[in-house]
Design a protein around this motif. Structure first.
Motif, PDB file in Angstrom:
ATOM      1  N   LYS A 192      58.383  30.968  65.043  1.00 30.85           N
ATOM      2  CA  LYS A 192      58.933  30.027  64.064  1.00 30.85           C
ATOM      3  C   LYS A 192      57.878  29.049  63.550  1.00 30.85           C
ATOM      4  O   LYS A 192      58.174  28.195  62.717  1.00 30.85           O
ATOM      5  N   SER A 193      56.643  29.178  64.069  1.00 32.77           N
ATOM      6  CA  SER A 193      55.560  28.285  63.661  1.00 32.77           C
ATOM      7  C   SER A 193      54.499  28.997  62.830  1.00 32.77           C
ATOM      8  O   SER A 193      53.926  28.410  61.920  1.00 32.77           O
ATOM      9  N   PHE A 194      54.234  30.273  63.148  1.00 31.85           N
ATOM     10  CA  PHE A 194      53.191  31.032  62.438  1.00 31.85           C
ATOM     11  C   PHE A 194      53.714  32.425  62.097  1.00 31.85           C
ATOM     12  O   PHE A 194      54.590  32.956  62.781  1.00 31.85           O
ATOM     13  N   PHE A 195      53.179  32.995  61.033  1.00 32.93           N
ATOM     14  CA  PHE A 195      53.529  34.351  60.575  1.00 32.93           C
ATOM     15  C   PHE A 195      55.001  34.467  60.167  1.00 32.93           C
ATOM     16  O   PHE A 195      55.474  35.544  59.873  1.00 32.93           O
ATOM     17  N   LYS A 196      55.750  33.370  60.154  1.00 36.57           N
ATOM     18  CA  LYS A 196      57.196  33.461  60.009  1.00 36.57           C
ATOM     19  C   LYS A 196      57.645  33.913  58.624  1.00 36.57           C
ATOM     20  O   LYS A 196      58.685  34.542  58.475  1.00 36.57           O
ATOM     21  N   GLU A 197      56.862  33.594  57.586  1.00 37.23           N
ATOM     22  CA  GLU A 197      57.269  33.955  56.234  1.00 37.23           C
ATOM     23  C   GLU A 197      56.909  35.396  55.900  1.00 37.23           C
ATOM     24  O   GLU A 197      57.543  36.030  55.075  1.00 37.23           O
ATOM     25  N   GLU A 198      55.885  35.900  56.567  1.00 36.51           N
ATOM     26  CA  GLU A 198      55.296  37.155  56.127  1.00 36.51           C
ATOM     27  C   GLU A 198      56.041  38.400  56.583  1.00 36.51           C
ATOM     28  O   GLU A 198      56.356  39.291  55.813  1.00 36.51           O
ATOM     29  N   TYR A 199      56.333  38.469  57.887  1.00 31.08           N
ATOM     30  CA  TYR A 199      56.907  39.696  58.407  1.00 31.08           C
ATOM     31  C   TYR A 199      58.166  39.484  59.248  1.00 31.08           C
ATOM     32  O   TYR A 199      58.631  40.398  59.899  1.00 31.08           O
ATOM     33  N   GLY A 200      58.719  38.289  59.202  1.00 24.85           N
ATOM     34  CA  GLY A 200      59.947  38.072  59.963  1.00 24.85           C
ATOM     35  C   GLY A 200      59.701  38.207  61.443  1.00 24.85           C
ATOM     36  O   GLY A 200      59.095  37.351  62.065  1.00 24.85           O
ATOM     37  N   ARG A 201      60.136  39.279  62.011  1.00 24.21           N
ATOM     38  CA  ARG A 201      60.008  39.495  63.453  1.00 24.21           C
ATOM     39  C   ARG A 201      58.611  40.018  63.770  1.00 24.21           C
ATOM     40  O   ARG A 201      58.333  41.207  63.645  1.00 24.21           O
ATOM     41  N   LEU A 202      57.759  39.133  64.203  1.00 25.97           N
ATOM     42  CA  LEU A 202      56.367  39.474  64.485  1.00 25.97           C
ATOM     43  C   LEU A 202      56.276  40.567  65.546  1.00 25.97           C
ATOM     44  O   LEU A 202      55.482  41.501  65.420  1.00 25.97           O
ATOM     45  N   ARG A 203      57.087  40.445  66.585  1.00 30.21           N
ATOM     46  CA  ARG A 203      57.059  41.435  67.660  1.00 30.21           C
ATOM     47  C   ARG A 203      57.324  42.843  67.125  1.00 30.21           C
ATOM     48  O   ARG A 203      56.606  43.799  67.439  1.00 30.21           O
ATOM     49  N   ASP A 204      58.349  42.978  66.301  1.00 22.01           N
ATOM     50  CA  ASP A 204      58.715  44.292  65.774  1.00 22.01           C
ATOM     51  C   ASP A 204      57.645  44.824  64.829  1.00 22.01           C
ATOM     52  O   ASP A 204      57.384  46.035  64.789  1.00 22.01           O
TER      53      ASP A 204
ATOM     54  N   PRO B 258      50.694  30.019  70.125  1.00 21.23           N
ATOM     55  CA  PRO B 258      51.212  28.647  70.195  1.00 21.23           C
ATOM     56  C   PRO B 258      52.492  28.488  69.366  1.00 21.23           C
ATOM     57  O   PRO B 258      52.871  29.367  68.601  1.00 21.23           O
ATOM     58  N   GLY B 259      53.102  27.344  69.528  1.00 21.87           N
ATOM     59  CA  GLY B 259      54.234  26.989  68.677  1.00 21.87           C
ATOM     60  C   GLY B 259      55.573  27.475  69.213  1.00 21.87           C
ATOM     61  O   GLY B 259      55.697  27.926  70.356  1.00 21.87           O
ATOM     62  N   PHE B 260      56.580  27.384  68.341  1.00 25.39           N
ATOM     63  CA  PHE B 260      57.931  27.781  68.711  1.00 25.39           C
ATOM     64  C   PHE B 260      58.064  29.298  68.629  1.00 25.39           C
ATOM     65  O   PHE B 260      57.861  29.892  67.571  1.00 25.39           O
ATOM     66  N   VAL B 261      58.405  29.908  69.758  1.00 27.42           N
ATOM     67  CA  VAL B 261      58.550  31.353  69.825  1.00 27.42           C
ATOM     68  C   VAL B 261      59.932  31.689  70.362  1.00 27.42           C
ATOM     69  O   VAL B 261      60.321  31.231  71.439  1.00 27.42           O
ATOM     70  N   ASP B 262      60.671  32.487  69.621  1.00 33.73           N
ATOM     71  CA  ASP B 262      61.956  33.013  70.079  1.00 33.73           C
ATOM     72  C   ASP B 262      61.660  34.329  70.783  1.00 33.73           C
ATOM     73  O   ASP B 262      61.447  35.360  70.142  1.00 33.73           O
ATOM     74  N   THR B 263      61.611  34.286  72.101  1.00 28.95           N
ATOM     75  CA  THR B 263      61.217  35.472  72.862  1.00 28.95           C
ATOM     76  C   THR B 263      62.260  36.576  72.773  1.00 28.95           C
ATOM     77  O   THR B 263      61.922  37.764  72.859  1.00 28.95           O
ATOM     78  N   GLU B 264      63.519  36.205  72.627  1.00 32.85           N
ATOM     79  CA  GLU B 264      64.585  37.208  72.565  1.00 32.85           C
ATOM     80  C   GLU B 264      64.509  38.019  71.273  1.00 32.85           C
ATOM     81  O   GLU B 264      64.631  39.237  71.276  1.00 32.85           O
ATOM     82  N   LYS B 265      64.288  37.331  70.154  1.00 29.01           N
ATOM     83  CA  LYS B 265      64.231  38.007  68.859  1.00 29.01           C
ATOM     84  C   LYS B 265      62.819  38.438  68.479  1.00 29.01           C
ATOM     85  O   LYS B 265      62.637  39.188  67.516  1.00 29.01           O
ATOM     86  N   GLY B 266      61.820  37.935  69.216  1.00 34.41           N
ATOM     87  CA  GLY B 266      60.443  38.294  68.910  1.00 34.41           C
ATOM     88  C   GLY B 266      59.931  37.640  67.647  1.00 34.41           C
ATOM     89  O   GLY B 266      59.173  38.236  66.881  1.00 34.41           O
ATOM     90  N   ILE B 267      60.337  36.397  67.444  1.00 35.42           N
ATOM     91  CA  ILE B 267      59.991  35.678  66.210  1.00 35.42           C
ATOM     92  C   ILE B 267      59.127  34.460  66.520  1.00 35.42           C
ATOM     93  O   ILE B 267      59.402  33.713  67.459  1.00 35.42           O
TER      94      ILE B 267
END
Length: 397
Positions: free
Chosen positions: A155-167, A144-153
């Motif tokens: 912006k709503s969850f996990f954003k502080e911990e590992y930056g690019r969640l996808r990577d 859920p939430g704001f997801v930057d599909t291009e950067k794999g980020i």
């Protein structure tokens, strides 16, 4: 890998999303000539990726051969996270789930809901699989939430911990990973496997713990300039002074969500209202039981869903006036309540919509079931299969 050939790749995608189908049908879908498609099919058959499945029905003339992907050539891991529950499934090239879909509590608002914990769950799921792990081509993660599909980020969850969640997931598991918003994934599933096969102007409503929206415009997922279009829950519809999770006041989500229906049911039961909804010993109500009892005719359950449905209809009226969709599809967990949503939503639409616009918009119930988000996660991988191939080619070079 043969799929590096663009013609082969387009044939592969056509078979995944539409098969089993004939060579002329593939040609029509891909825009490639029949000889080019036939050449691709011949070469893909030699490698075992494609199989002949017999002849199609014909009213006259020569019957065309039907082709399909070999479902076990490779697999996709699909991870579908909502605010409280995460599901993980293994999907083959027939778009079938192999084995059981794993489901576990994963409250995104809890401090323990870290990217590391999510990755550990994914790795444990993979470790228990009996298939050849080499055949896992990629992972599709939808949240859920704001997801930057291009950067794999996220912006709503996990954003502080590992930056690019996808990577982070890619590096931790060793498999290429793709990330998308949950409602966009459900819309993609609907586009590829549901009503979207025939309808190219469509709004897909994800009735869940919040109310999400995926938009299909001209046969493609519409994301808007920054990629965050579809924040339906946050239409400022009410003057109730209630603070939404987004920090603003009066959003649709402050009055309508499965969370609120659950809370309203618990409050009514605590106050002694007659109902067949059965809470647990702590007074907690399972939202699925509310929808089940509503289908059986329970007055309280029907009232709660009807109130929510009317407010959803009010918000949809705004959407219809702006987007003029051909079809609005109800999906997500809330779709378990089925057509009980229709009457209150339609009442609001009849009251608030200009008839010339309303008459052109159909309201339908998705037939993809409760795993639509998982289906969308797998489709997300296939949509980006060229990137999977590129990454594998680079790693092997």
């Amino acid at each position: 890998m043969l799929l590096e050939n663009l013609n082969h790749l387009s044939v592969f995608k056509a078979l995944y999303f539409n098969g089993p189908i004939s060579c002329p049908e593939i040609s029509k879908i891909t825009g490639s000539s029949i000889p080019n498609v036939a050449k691709s099919l011949t070469e893909l058959i030699k490698t075992g990726i494609v199989e002949e499945k017999g002849f199609a029905f014909s009213k006259g003339g020569r019957k065309p051969l039907i082709y399909a992907l070999d479902p076990d050539q490779f697999y996709i891991i699909s991870v579908a996270t909502d605010q409280f529950i995460t599901k993980i499934g293994l999907v083959n090239l027939n778009n079938d789930f192999i084995g059981e879909v794993e489901s576990f509590e994963f409250n995104l608002s809890d401090k323990t809901a870290t990217a590391a914990n999510l990755v550990n769950k994914i790795k444990r799921f993979i470790a228990r699989l009996t298939i050849d792990k080499v055949k896992i081509c990629a992972i599709g993660v939808t949240i859920p939430g704001f997801v930057d599909t291009e950067k794999g980020i996220s912006k709503s969850f996990f954003k502080e911990e590992y930056g690019r969640l996808r990577d982070y997931i890619t590096e931790s598991t060793g498999y290429p990973t793709f990330l998308d918003n949950d409602s966009s994934a459900i819309a993609l599933a609907e586009l590829k496997f549901g009503f979207g096969r025939e309808i190219k102007e469509m709004m897909v409503l994800n009735v869940g713990w919040g109310i999400g929206l995926g938009m299909v415009v001209k046969g493609e997922i519409f994301r808007g300039f920054s990629g965050f279009a579809g924040e339906f829950s946050h239409i400022p519809l009410f003057k109730n002074d209630k603070i939404c999770n987004c920090g603003k006041r009066g959003c649709l989500e402050t009055e309508v969500s499965l969370i609120l229906i659950k809370q309203q049911a618990e409050k009514a039961i605590a106050q002694g209202e007659t109902t067949t909804i059965k809470p647990d010993k702590k007074g907690s109500v399972d939202i699925s039981s509310v929808m089940t009892e509503a289908a059986k005719g329970d007055a309280l359950a029907i009232k709660l869903i009807s109130n929510a449905g009317y407010h959803i209809g009010r918000a949809l009226a705004v959407l219809i006036h702006i987007m003029n969709p051909e079809t609005i599809v109800l999906s997500g967990k809330g779709s378990e309540a089925g057509k009980l949503w229709f009457a209150p939503i339609q009442q609001a639409l009849n009251e608030l919509c200009i008839p010339v616009l309303l008459n052109d918009s159909n309201l339908v119930l998705s037939n993809l079931g409760v795993n639509a988000q998982l289906v969308g996660g797998a489709a997300l991988v296939i949509e980006h299969i060229d990137q999977v191939i590129l990454k594998k080619s680079n790693s092997n070079s």
